[in-house]
Design an enzyme around this catalytic site. Structure first.
Site, PDB file in Angstrom:
ATOM      1  N   GLY A   1     -12.717  -4.963   5.538  1.00 44.14           N
ATOM      2  CA  GLY A   1     -14.077  -5.476   5.749  1.00 44.14           C
ATOM      3  C   GLY A   1     -14.937  -5.287   4.506  1.00 44.14           C
ATOM      4  O   GLY A   1     -14.602  -4.515   3.614  1.00 44.14           O
TER       5      GLY A   1
ATOM      6  N   LYS B   1       0.838  -1.210   0.000  1.00 45.68           N
ATOM      7  CA  LYS B   1       0.000   0.000   0.000  1.00 45.68           C
ATOM      8  C   LYS B   1       0.869   1.255   0.000  1.00 45.68           C
ATOM      9  O   LYS B   1       0.559   2.234  -0.677  1.00 45.68           O
ATOM     10  CB  LYS B   1      -0.942  -0.029   1.209  1.00 45.68           C
ATOM     11  CG  LYS B   1      -2.017  -1.118   1.086  1.00 45.68           C
ATOM     12  CD  LYS B   1      -2.743  -1.350   2.386  1.00 45.68           C
ATOM     13  CE  LYS B   1      -3.858  -2.370   2.244  1.00 45.68           C
ATOM     14  NZ  LYS B   1      -4.389  -2.827   3.532  1.00 45.68           N
TER      15      LYS B   1
HETATM   16  N1  HSE Z   1      -5.887  -7.401   4.965  1.00 45.76           N
HETATM   17  C1  HSE Z   1      -6.112  -6.044   4.652  1.00 45.76           C
HETATM   18  C2  HSE Z   1      -6.109  -5.230   5.936  1.00 45.76           C
HETATM   19  C3  HSE Z   1      -7.426  -5.891   3.940  1.00 45.76           C
HETATM   20  O1  HSE Z   1      -6.208  -5.839   7.007  1.00 45.76           O
HETATM   21  O2  HSE Z   1      -5.985  -4.018   5.890  1.00 45.76           O
HETATM   22  C4  HSE Z   1      -7.665  -4.510   3.390  1.00 45.76           C
HETATM   23  O3  HSE Z   1      -6.678  -4.161   2.448  1.00 45.76           O
END
Ligand code: HSE
Length: 391
Positions: free
Chosen positions: A295, A196
């Site tokens: 979610g 990210k």
């Molecule tokens: N596994 C990721 C989190 C899902 O917990 O942020 C959302 O990108």
């Protein structure tokens, strides 16, 4: 109003969410025509005729103008997205791993085929950070973007800190709530946050870095001793993804590391599956984006926003550039490193030491060290050693 015919790949937590939302909101004028799934015998809450295991039913259907890709397998997703572009179809994706690994190629291909490629849902679930960095912060000089970008680890850390839950129970809960990745090591080792951050850096600073080159430490090595130290300092431990510039305005370093954060500040008050992103810029000073980061419905809301953006012809322009990032290895940070009393920490890695402490079982050293040294010393990947940032 442009009619949107969607081919959906994946009917998991988010795929089913987007199906439900579009079914309930007919006024959006977006229809899911086909859903490609992997396991045809699984019971699903949608008419059987909607599903197929054959990707060509979407790829070769000229009436489908938008592919929404919500599958878990990043390699398979990459193939689907490339083929969709080649068929002149725009794509909305939430697959941060695929995007972080193939960002340049995907941008080039979407441009070559004149289609849109949108992925707000890949970063921070419902929090609209990508489009804001891309558009709103285009003119204001950004100093740093930092935040809690993984809902699962934030949920685990919050439960451990606030409720006294043990690590494995908190992780199981995060999985049961649909926050965690199918392979939760991606969450807890910080890899998901690094994907990210790599996407954020491109939209914030016009710089591309491979996630594996980001200094990255997850939450698995944290010890009860570290949580106790945080409590004594009226702090909490948060997994913070951060990219920041130096005084000349050049992007200096990208890190994903557990960080001591004051309980009172905006990131310190971001708990459970919530994400928070603090943007510091020259004119606006500090701005804080906050919302659910994982979610079914929070992530669906970002997918929906991209579907709507597609309708009015929106595309990312990458106005800040798209060049490769080379980290300044001399950039320094202050870190708390804790280790079993029997471990012989090489103190020469520090440029300066601020504090040392030893108890019956565990010790810590706080000091300044360069990011180059942090990487070279391999301290970050040594099991049982906690590395927590104080910056
Ligand atoms: N596994 C990721 C989190 C899902 O917990 O942020 C959302 O990108």
């Amino acid at each position: 109003m442009k009619k949107i015919e969607i081919g959906l790949f994946g009917f998991g937590v988010v795929g089913e969410g987007i199906y439900e939302v579009l079914k309930a909101k007919k006024q959006l004028g977006a229809n899911i025509k086909k859903v490609v799934i992997k396991h045809p015998n699984k019971k699903r809450n949608a008419p059987q005729e909607l599903f197929t295991t054959d990707a060509h039913e979407i790829l070769n259907d000229p009436s489908i103008n938008l592919v929404v890709e919500l599958i878990d397998d990043a390699d398979a997703a990459f193939e689907i997205v490339k083929k969709s572009f080649a068929q002149g179809k725009s794509v909305v994706s939430a697959n941060k791993k695929m995007i972080a690994e193939h960002h340049q190629e995907l941008i080039a291909l979407s441009r070559q085929h004149g289609v849109a490629f949108l992925y707000e849902a890949s970063v921070c679930g419902s929090v609209p950070i990508i489009r804001n960095l891309e558009e709103y912060f285009d003119n204001d000089l950004l100093h740093s973007v930092q935040g809690i970008v993984n809902g699962s680890t934030n949920y685990i850390l919050s439960q451990m800190t606030e409720e006294g839950t043990d690590y494995s129970t908190a992780l199981k809960d995060a999985q049961a709530c649909g926050f965690a990745e199918n392979d939760p090591t991606l969450d807890v080792e910080g890899t998901d946050a690094a994907y990210k951050l790599s996407i954020i850096a491109l939209h914030a600073f016009g710089k591309k870095i491979e996630a594996q080159n980001i200094i990255c430490k997850g939450i698995t090595a944290l010890d009860a001793f570290d949580f106790q130290y945080a409590k004594e300092k009226n702090s909490v431990i948060k997994l913070i993804a951060k990219c920041h510039t130096n005084q000349e305005g050049t992007l200096e370093a990208l890190t994903v590391v557990p960080t001591f954060v004051s309980k009172e500040n905006s990131l310190g008050r971001t708990n459970n599956e919530y994400n928070g992103v603090l943007v510091e810029s020259a004119l606006a000073d500090e701005q804080f984006f906050y919302g659910k980061g994982a979610g079914r419905y929070p992530t669906s809301s970002a997918v929906l926003s991209d579907i709507s953006a597609y309708r009015y012809g929106y595309q990312y322009e990458y106005k800040k550039g798209n060049t490769h990032f080379v980290e300044d290895e001399n950039c320094k940070g202050t870190f708390y490193i804790s280790y079993p009393k029997t471990y012989n920490l090489n103190k020469l890695i520090f440029s300066s030491i601020e504090k040392e402490f030893t108890s019956t079982n565990r010790s810590f050293t706080i000091g300044e060290l360069t990011f180059g040294m942090l990487k070279k010393s391999k301290i970050i990947s040594t099991p049982g050693i906690s590395v927590i940032s104080l910056n």
